[in-house]
Design a protein around this motif. Structure first.
Motif, mmCIF file in Angstrom:
data_model
loop_
_atom_site.group_PDB
_atom_site.id
_atom_site.type_symbol
_atom_site.label_atom_id
_atom_site.label_comp_id
_atom_site.label_asym_id
_atom_site.label_seq_id
_atom_site.Cartn_x
_atom_site.Cartn_y
_atom_site.Cartn_z
ATOM 1 N N LYS A 41 0.817 -1.039 -0.028
ATOM 2 C CA LYS A 41 0.009 -0.047 -0.021
ATOM 3 C C LYS A 41 1.034 1.030 -0.012
ATOM 4 O O LYS A 41 0.661 2.470 -0.969
ATOM 5 C CB LYS A 41 -1.135 -0.031 1.276
ATOM 6 C CG LYS A 41 -1.795 -1.240 1.176
ATOM 7 C CD LYS A 41 -2.775 -1.044 2.522
ATOM 8 C CE LYS A 41 -2.132 -1.328 3.704
ATOM 9 N NZ LYS A 41 -1.387 -2.921 3.798
ATOM 10 N N THR A 42 1.667 1.132 0.801
ATOM 11 C CA THR A 42 2.905 2.365 0.909
ATOM 12 C C THR A 42 3.657 2.517 -0.447
ATOM 13 O O THR A 42 3.791 3.846 -0.898
ATOM 14 C CB THR A 42 3.687 2.346 2.196
ATOM 15 O OG1 THR A 42 2.593 2.274 3.274
ATOM 16 C CG2 THR A 42 4.595 3.687 2.441
ATOM 17 N N PHE A 43 4.136 1.453 -0.853
ATOM 18 C CA PHE A 43 4.961 1.486 -2.071
ATOM 19 C C PHE A 43 3.904 1.905 -3.230
ATOM 20 O O PHE A 43 4.335 3.091 -3.917
ATOM 21 C CB PHE A 43 5.293 0.044 -2.542
ATOM 22 C CG PHE A 43 6.332 -0.087 -3.496
ATOM 23 C CD1 PHE A 43 7.705 0.163 -3.419
ATOM 24 C CD2 PHE A 43 5.831 0.020 -4.931
ATOM 25 C CE1 PHE A 43 8.642 -0.048 -4.365
ATOM 26 C CE2 PHE A 43 6.797 0.007 -5.650
ATOM 27 C CZ PHE A 43 8.048 -0.371 -5.630
ATOM 28 N N ASN A 61 6.411 8.634 2.623
ATOM 29 C CA ASN A 61 6.605 7.256 3.634
ATOM 30 C C ASN A 61 5.370 7.214 4.346
ATOM 31 O O ASN A 61 4.390 7.752 4.423
ATOM 32 C CB ASN A 61 7.768 7.353 4.398
ATOM 33 C CG ASN A 61 8.044 8.643 5.166
ATOM 34 O OD1 ASN A 61 6.853 9.292 5.585
ATOM 35 N ND2 ASN A 61 9.256 9.156 5.301
ATOM 36 N N SER A 62 5.311 5.821 5.085
ATOM 37 C CA SER A 62 4.179 5.269 5.737
ATOM 38 C C SER A 62 3.833 6.289 6.972
ATOM 39 O O SER A 62 4.580 6.679 7.639
ATOM 40 C CB SER A 62 4.528 4.103 6.441
ATOM 41 O OG SER A 62 3.510 3.548 7.158
ATOM 42 N N PRO A 63 2.511 6.816 6.687
ATOM 43 C CA PRO A 63 2.097 7.736 7.966
ATOM 44 C C PRO A 63 1.290 6.757 9.056
ATOM 45 O O PRO A 63 0.479 7.384 9.533
ATOM 46 C CB PRO A 63 0.994 8.481 7.036
ATOM 47 C CG PRO A 63 0.576 7.606 5.838
ATOM 48 C CD PRO A 63 1.703 6.599 5.715
ATOM 49 N N MET A 81 -2.914 8.922 3.858
ATOM 50 C CA MET A 81 -3.254 8.789 5.432
ATOM 51 C C MET A 81 -3.200 7.037 5.697
ATOM 52 O O MET A 81 -3.177 6.459 4.613
ATOM 53 C CB MET A 81 -4.741 8.920 5.622
ATOM 54 C CG MET A 81 -5.086 10.281 5.308
ATOM 55 S SD MET A 81 -6.986 10.726 5.263
ATOM 56 C CE MET A 81 -7.178 11.861 4.097
ATOM 57 N N ASP A 82 -3.421 6.949 7.097
ATOM 58 C CA ASP A 82 -3.160 5.203 7.108
ATOM 59 C C ASP A 82 -3.961 5.196 8.503
ATOM 60 O O ASP A 82 -3.514 5.774 9.542
ATOM 61 C CB ASP A 82 -1.667 4.882 7.536
ATOM 62 C CG ASP A 82 -1.460 3.382 7.713
ATOM 63 O OD1 ASP A 82 -2.741 2.945 8.135
ATOM 64 O OD2 ASP A 82 -0.490 3.068 7.491
ATOM 65 N N LEU A 83 -5.156 4.553 8.216
ATOM 66 C CA LEU A 83 -6.007 4.539 9.254
ATOM 67 C C LEU A 83 -5.675 3.197 10.409
ATOM 68 O O LEU A 83 -6.477 2.933 11.181
ATOM 69 C CB LEU A 83 -7.458 4.289 8.742
ATOM 70 C CG LEU A 83 -7.853 5.215 7.846
ATOM 71 C CD1 LEU A 83 -9.570 5.014 7.451
ATOM 72 C CD2 LEU A 83 -7.815 6.672 8.188
ATOM 73 N N VAL A 109 -5.709 6.727 1.053
ATOM 74 C CA VAL A 109 -5.763 6.236 2.334
ATOM 75 C C VAL A 109 -5.493 4.621 2.417
ATOM 76 O O VAL A 109 -6.487 3.812 2.176
ATOM 77 C CB VAL A 109 -7.577 6.332 2.605
ATOM 78 C CG1 VAL A 109 -7.646 6.247 4.160
ATOM 79 C CG2 VAL A 109 -7.831 7.778 2.206
ATOM 80 N N GLU A 110 -4.588 4.518 3.110
ATOM 81 C CA GLU A 110 -4.196 3.009 3.573
ATOM 82 C C GLU A 110 -5.100 2.601 4.773
ATOM 83 O O GLU A 110 -5.565 3.588 5.561
ATOM 84 C CB GLU A 110 -2.934 2.829 4.111
ATOM 85 C CG GLU A 110 -1.679 3.334 2.922
ATOM 86 C CD GLU A 110 -0.250 2.959 3.316
ATOM 87 O OE1 GLU A 110 0.115 2.110 3.734
ATOM 88 O OE2 GLU A 110 0.493 3.798 2.706
ATOM 89 N N TRP A 111 -5.553 1.391 4.577
ATOM 90 C CA TRP A 111 -6.610 0.585 5.595
ATOM 91 C C TRP A 111 -7.826 1.538 5.536
ATOM 92 O O TRP A 111 -8.400 1.578 6.500
ATOM 93 C CB TRP A 111 -5.905 0.708 6.905
ATOM 94 C CG TRP A 111 -4.697 0.059 7.028
ATOM 95 C CD1 TRP A 111 -3.329 0.178 7.159
ATOM 96 C CD2 TRP A 111 -4.500 -1.569 7.240
ATOM 97 N NE1 TRP A 111 -2.555 -0.846 7.225
ATOM 98 C CE2 TRP A 111 -3.135 -2.234 7.187
ATOM 99 C CE3 TRP A 111 -5.532 -2.612 7.188
ATOM 100 C CZ2 TRP A 111 -2.887 -3.487 7.265
ATOM 101 C CZ3 TRP A 111 -5.184 -3.975 7.404
ATOM 102 C CH2 TRP A 111 -3.864 -4.372 7.478
HETATM 103 MG MG MG Z 1 1.782 1.116 4.833
#
Ligand code: MG
Ligand code: ADP
Length: 153
Positions: A41-43, A61-63, A81-83, A109-111
């Motif tokens: 997801k981050t990639f 990078n990963s939030p 975003m990363d939930l 939006v990740e997750w």
């Molecule tokens: Mg990630």
């Protein structure tokens, strides 16, 4: 709901997919990403942001800990975003998520599916299935504007 599957063989396919998607994204679009830890997801977020023109001087990078990273390209802000770490739906409201979803930037939006009844009305949703090694399948669905994006991919 329409669904498309993309077979991704290696990282460079993911980068190419990011370019293809970025070329059709517009102000206000929401892209939701789901899939296990390490699915990519981050990639993929990184690939989309670079293709949108977020300069190298802004690390993508990963939030996970910050929840929201904000970047800028020449055309609009990009909210990444990363939930994952959010516990309660209330925290989504505290974050002002709806203002981001309804705003003028692009949201990645990740997750995205963590709170399954708290989705924006219109979004493109990409579920990444990890096959083996570098291989992935991107299962893509779209609602509203998300469907339009899907049609132009
Ligand atoms: Mg990630
Ligand atoms: P997530 O955000 O879903 O937890 P990451 O994007 O942080 O996952 O990690 C995915 C890892 O898998 C990265 O180290 C990346 O280099 C690697 N990877 C290998 N092949 C691919 C691919 N085809 N697409 C995306 N990432 C890949």
């Amino acid at each position: 709901m329409k669904q498309l599957n993309f077979s991704i063989v290696n990282e460079s396919d993911t980068v190419d997919f990011g370019k293809r998607l970025a070329s059709v994204l517009k102000k206000g679009d929401v892209v939701g990403l789901s899939g296990d830890l390490g699915a990519g997801k981050t990639f993929l977020s990184h690939a989309i942001c670079r293709a949108l023109g977020v300069p190298e001087s802004q690390p993508v990078n990963s939030p996970t800990f910050t929840i929201i990273n904000e970047y800028h390209c020449s055309r609009f802000p990009v909210y990444h975003m990363d939930l994952y770490r959010l516990g309660e739906p209330d925290e989504l409201y505290d974050l002002g998520i709806w203002e981001y979803y309804d705003g003028d930037g692009i949201c990645i939006v990740e997750w995205f599916d963590k709170f399954d009844d708290l989705w924006p009305e219109e979004a493109l949703m990409i579920r990444i299935h990890l096959e083996d090694g570098e291989k992935r399948t991107f299962e893509i669905r779209g609602v509203g504007r998300g469907k339009e994006i899907l049609d132009s991919l």
